[in-house]
Write a protein that holds these residues in place. Structure first.
Motif, PDB file in Angstrom:
ATOM      1  N   ILE A 118       0.790  -1.196   0.104  1.00 40.85           N
ATOM      2  CA  ILE A 118       0.037   0.081  -0.096  1.00 40.85           C
ATOM      3  C   ILE A 118       0.903   1.135  -0.046  1.00 40.85           C
ATOM      4  O   ILE A 118       0.498   2.406  -0.604  1.00 40.85           O
ATOM      5  N   LEU A 119       2.127   1.158   0.313  1.00 38.88           N
ATOM      6  CA  LEU A 119       2.737   2.264   0.598  1.00 38.88           C
ATOM      7  C   LEU A 119       3.838   2.320  -0.734  1.00 38.88           C
ATOM      8  O   LEU A 119       4.841   2.970  -0.413  1.00 38.88           O
ATOM      9  N   SER A 120       3.669   1.605  -1.644  1.00 38.43           N
ATOM     10  CA  SER A 120       4.732   1.359  -2.845  1.00 38.43           C
ATOM     11  C   SER A 120       5.061   2.604  -3.480  1.00 38.43           C
ATOM     12  O   SER A 120       6.121   2.959  -4.039  1.00 38.43           O
ATOM     13  N   VAL A 121       4.143   3.644  -3.414  1.00 39.44           N
ATOM     14  CA  VAL A 121       4.327   4.850  -4.054  1.00 39.44           C
ATOM     15  C   VAL A 121       5.040   6.042  -3.331  1.00 39.44           C
ATOM     16  O   VAL A 121       5.592   6.688  -3.995  1.00 39.44           O
ATOM     17  N   GLN A 122       5.395   5.635  -1.863  1.00 36.85           N
ATOM     18  CA  GLN A 122       6.175   6.595  -1.256  1.00 36.85           C
ATOM     19  C   GLN A 122       7.546   6.475  -1.778  1.00 36.85           C
ATOM     20  O   GLN A 122       8.083   5.593  -1.888  1.00 36.85           O
ATOM     21  N   ALA A 123       8.138   7.886  -1.656  1.00 35.45           N
ATOM     22  CA  ALA A 123       9.462   8.065  -2.162  1.00 35.45           C
ATOM     23  C   ALA A 123      10.337   7.367  -1.060  1.00 35.45           C
ATOM     24  O   ALA A 123       9.838   7.079   0.025  1.00 35.45           O
ATOM     25  N   LYS A 124      11.535   7.035  -1.279  1.00 35.00           N
ATOM     26  CA  LYS A 124      12.688   6.349  -0.473  1.00 35.00           C
ATOM     27  C   LYS A 124      12.941   7.821   0.667  1.00 35.00           C
ATOM     28  O   LYS A 124      13.524   7.065   1.664  1.00 35.00           O
ATOM     29  N   GLU A 125      12.825   8.577   0.291  1.00 38.59           N
ATOM     30  CA  GLU A 125      13.377   9.805   1.396  1.00 38.59           C
ATOM     31  C   GLU A 125      12.124  10.590   1.461  1.00 38.59           C
ATOM     32  O   GLU A 125      11.358  11.042   0.626  1.00 38.59           O
ATOM     33  N   SER A 126      11.688  11.282   2.644  1.00 35.24           N
ATOM     34  CA  SER A 126      10.904  12.231   2.886  1.00 35.24           C
ATOM     35  C   SER A 126      11.501  13.626   2.978  1.00 35.24           C
ATOM     36  O   SER A 126      12.606  13.957   3.370  1.00 35.24           O
ATOM     37  N   ASP A 127      10.770  14.537   2.314  1.00 39.33           N
ATOM     38  CA  ASP A 127      11.045  15.747   2.167  1.00 39.33           C
ATOM     39  C   ASP A 127      10.391  16.788   3.268  1.00 39.33           C
ATOM     40  O   ASP A 127       9.220  16.962   3.271  1.00 39.33           O
ATOM     41  N   PRO A 128      11.106  17.219   4.139  1.00 38.75           N
ATOM     42  CA  PRO A 128      10.487  17.958   5.469  1.00 38.75           C
ATOM     43  C   PRO A 128      10.021  19.361   5.150  1.00 38.75           C
ATOM     44  O   PRO A 128       9.146  19.868   5.720  1.00 38.75           O
ATOM     45  N   PHE A 129      10.275  19.771   3.673  1.00 40.12           N
ATOM     46  CA  PHE A 129      10.001  21.254   3.335  1.00 40.12           C
ATOM     47  C   PHE A 129       9.072  21.104   2.076  1.00 40.12           C
ATOM     48  O   PHE A 129       8.431  21.976   1.479  1.00 40.12           O
TER      49      PHE A 129
END
Length: 408
Positions: free
Chosen positions: A217-228
């Motif tokens: 279900i989270l396969s679209v999530q990027a490998k890194e999170s962008d806090p901005f």
């Protein structure tokens, strides 16, 4: 997006010859040794800034420029660099225009900030370039603020100064409207609370620990999170109040809400609807002893485009610090407790967590600008997601640090 770059352009185009330029900084070189598991800074499930073993690092190199326009207005530019075995980061951490008016006959003073800045939450990180004044590592609460909470927007402050009214207290109220913080809550959910003095710099990506849900279900999530990241063009807001009695007792309370749409995804970055309340105090008991504490409690929600709850967490963190000062010595002992409660039913993404931590710091002032610091961190945490990488869910981790710090 356009308004952000127009703001940056307007700041850089102001005439330099009309400004009074002042600058200060902090340089922090460290030797550390840690035991436990790989650090969350590099995308694993450890709670400390450094992975097991020894490390010689640049704990912080921060420079804060103040470009004075007139007696009441200036532009603040803050850059930081962090270099260690986990990750190297260098860039802007704050950039804003600020104005502080003169108090009227009743002691009322108006102020404002416009740009990218920290909201006035931390009671620990109030030294140069948002460094913690009396320790090497802030609490889990303020470590998270440095990682995921940054506001790009407008803040208004009203301050009532008691000396103008023959009163023994000051009162400050602040409110802010902001953008570019839609992913706040992602890292708190996926790696949990941690102890770190690092601050996310503008444009930095934060690595996400791997879980089975990321192949589903989270396969679209990027490998890194962008806090901005900004995904829905909705404004968040915060409120903050501070009461200072006889310059001995500071009371603080506030509320933060990023107002993000939880089912919007752009470029692999989901919106996280995140809000929290917080309260704190700092009490100078006498010339040598002081007591400080803060408590934060909140929730974060991320949904699929079909508005099904994927990550739904409550979280909490609090600390209490007892400090002793006798020039040139300073000793700080901090106890804290933290938790994340997973309320959703997403398989392969259990974010439940509970832990306690103890930090003992010693600071010796060599002269006006040079300091020697040492610190022991101990953290006992139980995190369910460690089972996905065949780790024991409960871990006790320890870290010893020694640093030479220079304020210039």
């Amino acid at each position: 997006m356009a308004s952000r770059w127009l703001l940056l352009l307007s700041l850089t185009c102001l005439p330099a010859n009309a400004m009074d330029i002042e600058w200060k900084g902090v340089a922090d070189m460290r030797i550390s040794h840690s035991s436990g598991i790989q650090s969350y800074v590099s995308g694993q499930t450890g709670k400390l800034q450094n992975s097991p073993g020894g490390d010689l690092s640049l704990g912080q190199l921060g420079v804060a420029l103040n470009l004075g326009i007139n007696d009441q207005s200036s532009i603040a530019v803050v850059g930081n660099s962090f270099i260690d075995d986990e990750k190297n980061s260098t860039g802007l951490t704050e950039l804003f225009y600020q104005r502080s008016g003169l108090p009227n006959e009743n002691g009322l003073r108006h102020g404002m900030r416009l740009g990218m800045f920290y909201p006035p939450i931390s009671l620990e990180n109030r030294a140069t370039a948002w460094s913690p004044a009396n320790s090497l590592t802030p609490s889990t609460m303020n470590s998270w603020i440095g990682e995921e909470i940054r506001t790009t927007g407008f803040e208004y402050t009203a301050e009532w100064l008691g000396k103008f009214r023959q009163a023994d207290y000051d009162l400050k109220l602040s409110t802010g409207l902001f953008t570019m913080n839609d992913t706040a809550g992602a890292m708190l959910s996926w790696h949990g609370w941690g102890l770190s003095s690092r601050q996310s710099v503008y444009g930095e990506g934060l690595p996400i620990p791997q879980t089975p849900a990321q192949t589903g279900i989270l396969s679209v999530q990027a490998k890194e999170s962008d806090p901005f990241h900004e995904g829905d063009d909705r404004l968040g807001y915060y409120l903050n109040a501070e009461y200072l009695l006889k310059r001995k007792l500071l009371l603080q309370a506030g509320y933060y809400d990023n107002n993000a749409t939880p089912y919007v995804e752009t470029d692999g970055q989901y919106g996280w609807n995140t809000q929290f309340t917080y309260a704190g105090f700092r009490w100078r008991l006498n010339k040598q002893w002081s007591l400080m504490g803060q408590l934060m409690q909140g929730s974060t929600l991320m949904q699929s485009p079909q508005r099904v709850n994927v990550v739904d967490n409550d979280y909490r963190s609090g600390y209490l610090t007892l400090s002793w000062h006798n020039k040139p010595h300073s000793i700080n002992a901090r106890l804290e407790e933290f938790s994340v409660t997973d309320l959703d039913q997403t398989p392969g993404d259990n974010n439940d967590e509970y832990g306690k931590a103890f930090t003992l710091s010693y600071r010796y002032r060599l002269d006006k600008q040079w300091f020697l610091l040492s610190e022991l961190n101990w953290i006992d945490s139980n995190r369910a997601a460690r089972a996905y990488s065949n780790e024991n869910t409960r871990k006790i981790e320890q870290q010893l640090q020694m640093a030479l710090r220079y304020y210039f």
